[in-house]
Design a protein around this motif. Structure first.
Motif, PDB file in Angstrom:
ATOM      1  N   ALA A   5       3.266  -2.668  -7.903  1.00 25.66           N
ATOM      2  CA  ALA A   5       2.350  -1.609  -7.476  1.00 25.66           C
ATOM      3  C   ALA A   5       2.708  -0.253  -8.079  1.00 25.66           C
ATOM      4  CB  ALA A   5       2.336  -1.509  -5.951  1.00 25.66           C
ATOM      5  N   ARG A  19      -5.026  -7.498  -4.275  1.00 25.89           N
ATOM      6  CA  ARG A  19      -4.967  -8.098  -5.613  1.00 25.89           C
ATOM      7  C   ARG A  19      -3.530  -8.444  -5.982  1.00 25.89           C
ATOM      8  NH1 ARG A  19      -3.814  -7.175 -10.803  1.00 25.89           N
ATOM      9  NH2 ARG A  19      -2.982  -5.096 -10.386  1.00 25.89           N
ATOM     10  N   ASP A  60       3.223   0.220 -11.072  1.00 27.73           N
ATOM     11  CA  ASP A  60       2.497   0.229 -12.344  1.00 27.73           C
ATOM     12  C   ASP A  60       3.332   0.807 -13.478  1.00 27.73           C
ATOM     13  OD1 ASP A  60       0.301  -0.416 -13.909  1.00 27.73           O
ATOM     14  OD2 ASP A  60      -0.584   1.578 -13.717  1.00 27.73           O
ATOM     15  N   VAL A  93      -2.505   6.603  -5.528  1.00 26.43           N
ATOM     16  CA  VAL A  93      -3.754   5.839  -5.483  1.00 26.43           C
ATOM     17  C   VAL A  93      -4.524   6.228  -4.223  1.00 26.43           C
ATOM     18  CG1 VAL A  93      -4.774   3.529  -5.354  1.00 26.43           C
ATOM     19  CG2 VAL A  93      -2.746   3.942  -6.775  1.00 26.43           C
ATOM     20  N   GLU A 121       0.827  -1.210   0.000  1.00 31.73           N
ATOM     21  CA  GLU A 121       0.000   0.000   0.000  1.00 31.73           C
ATOM     22  C   GLU A 121       0.860   1.259   0.000  1.00 31.73           C
ATOM     23  OE1 GLU A 121      -3.313   0.459   2.605  1.00 31.73           O
ATOM     24  OE2 GLU A 121      -3.726  -1.695   2.650  1.00 31.73           O
ATOM     25  N   GLU A 171      -9.050   2.835  -2.535  1.00 29.50           N
ATOM     26  CA  GLU A 171      -8.667   1.838  -3.531  1.00 29.50           C
ATOM     27  C   GLU A 171      -7.437   1.033  -3.116  1.00 29.50           C
ATOM     28  OE1 GLU A 171      -8.171   3.695  -7.356  1.00 29.50           O
ATOM     29  OE2 GLU A 171      -9.683   5.207  -6.891  1.00 29.50           O
ATOM     30  N   ARG A 172      -6.643   1.584  -2.202  1.00 25.47           N
ATOM     31  CA  ARG A 172      -5.342   0.984  -1.927  1.00 25.47           C
ATOM     32  C   ARG A 172      -5.435  -0.420  -1.358  1.00 25.47           C
ATOM     33  NH1 ARG A 172      -3.532   6.335  -0.182  1.00 25.47           N
ATOM     34  NH2 ARG A 172      -3.752   5.758   2.016  1.00 25.47           N
ATOM     35  N   GLU A 194      -6.394  -3.000  -4.024  1.00 27.51           N
ATOM     36  CA  GLU A 194      -5.338  -3.190  -5.024  1.00 27.51           C
ATOM     37  C   GLU A 194      -4.140  -3.916  -4.416  1.00 27.51           C
ATOM     38  OE1 GLU A 194      -3.173  -2.870  -8.690  1.00 27.51           O
ATOM     39  OE2 GLU A 194      -5.261  -3.106  -8.048  1.00 27.51           O
ATOM     40  N   LEU A 213       1.613   2.129  -3.434  1.00 27.69           N
ATOM     41  CA  LEU A 213       0.405   2.648  -4.083  1.00 27.69           C
ATOM     42  C   LEU A 213       0.129   4.087  -3.655  1.00 27.69           C
ATOM     43  CD1 LEU A 213      -1.798  -0.541  -3.646  1.00 27.69           C
ATOM     44  CD2 LEU A 213      -0.932   0.354  -5.822  1.00 27.69           C
TER      45      LEU A 213
END
Length: 246
Positions: free
Chosen positions: A141, A108, A143, A97, A89, A101-102, A105, A92
């Motif tokens: 994370a 996930r 991305d 983010v 997190e 949502e953190r 995600e 993120l």
């Protein structure tokens, strides 16, 4: 496929008489898995640092069209006061983010690296392999389309390393990332790579390259992987002999 990484005439030196990299050019296509091997001090980590934007080239150009790459090191460097989920997190949050949502995600990504049930564990409660999986989830994370890995499994035992090879290959297939993976282990390179690049022992150049056309998934003990690893090892020994004769 378009290039995910392009190096053109790249040199890097701290002492002009001894370049770390010397007029290196390299093209990596989107979605490729590239393994870089060579002896300690040959410039492998410097190459990753240049691609990541952590260092600048003395000469030449480095282009990563998708932007900066994410990096995973040998030491997972997890925040000891944060849980596995909290470490993911954090990446993120730094990416911007939102709070709502953190958590989802992060879960996930932990599921993606087969740590769905370990989110609430602190780093000291995790095995070495699990810590590296958290570090991989944290890198994902960010991305970024390019993932740079600097000997991430070197400190692990052979069985754990082999299991993580399977996990990394699966994650690579599922995410479509472009990966540049630095290793001293030629069997690891032959097991994982689409291409294997051998750097010269000195002088900061590419000594040789192998395109690997072996069906996946591969076993590290398979005859095809063993044969390729033998070829890379022979070339590596030849590079070492050049240095020894200087």
């Amino acid at each position: 496929m378009t290039d995910a990484i392009t190096l053109t005439g790249v040199s890097k030196f701290f002492d002009p008489s001894r370049p770390v990299l010397d007029d290196m050019s390299l093209h990596v296509k989107q979605g490729q898995f590239i393994c870089v091997v060579g002896v300690s001090g040959c410039g492998k980590s410097t190459l990753l640092n240049l691609i990541a934007g952590l260092e600048t080239a003395s000469m030449g150009s480095v282009d990563v069209p998708s932007g900066r790459a994410s990096v995973m090191f040998q030491d997972p460097s997890l925040m000891p006061w944060l849980t596995a989920r909290g470490n993911v997190e954090l990446a993120l949050r730094l990416r911007g983010v939102g709070r709502n949502e953190r958590a989802a995600e992060a879960q996930r990504l932990l599921t993606l690296v087969n740590l769905a049930d370990a989110g609430d564990k602190l780093p000291h409660q995790l095995s070495g392999g699990m810590k590296q999986r958290v570090a991989l989830a944290r890198a994902l994370a960010q991305d970024r389309e390019v993932l740079l890995m600097d000997e991430p499994f070197a400190a692990l035992d052979a069985v754990t390393r082999d299991l993580l090879h399977d996990e990394l290959e699966r994650v690579w297939r599922e995410t479509g990332r472009t990966i540049v993976f630095v290793t001293h282990n030629v069997r690891e390179a032959a097991r994982l790579g689409d291409r294997v690049i051998l750097m010269t022992a000195r002088g900061g150049k590419i000594a040789r390259e192998w395109e690997i056309d072996v069906e996946r998934p591969r076993l590290i003990e398979s005859p095809a992987v063993s044969s390729l690893a033998g070829s890379v090892s022979s070339a590596l020994r030849a590079e070492l002999a050049k240095v020894s004769n200087v």
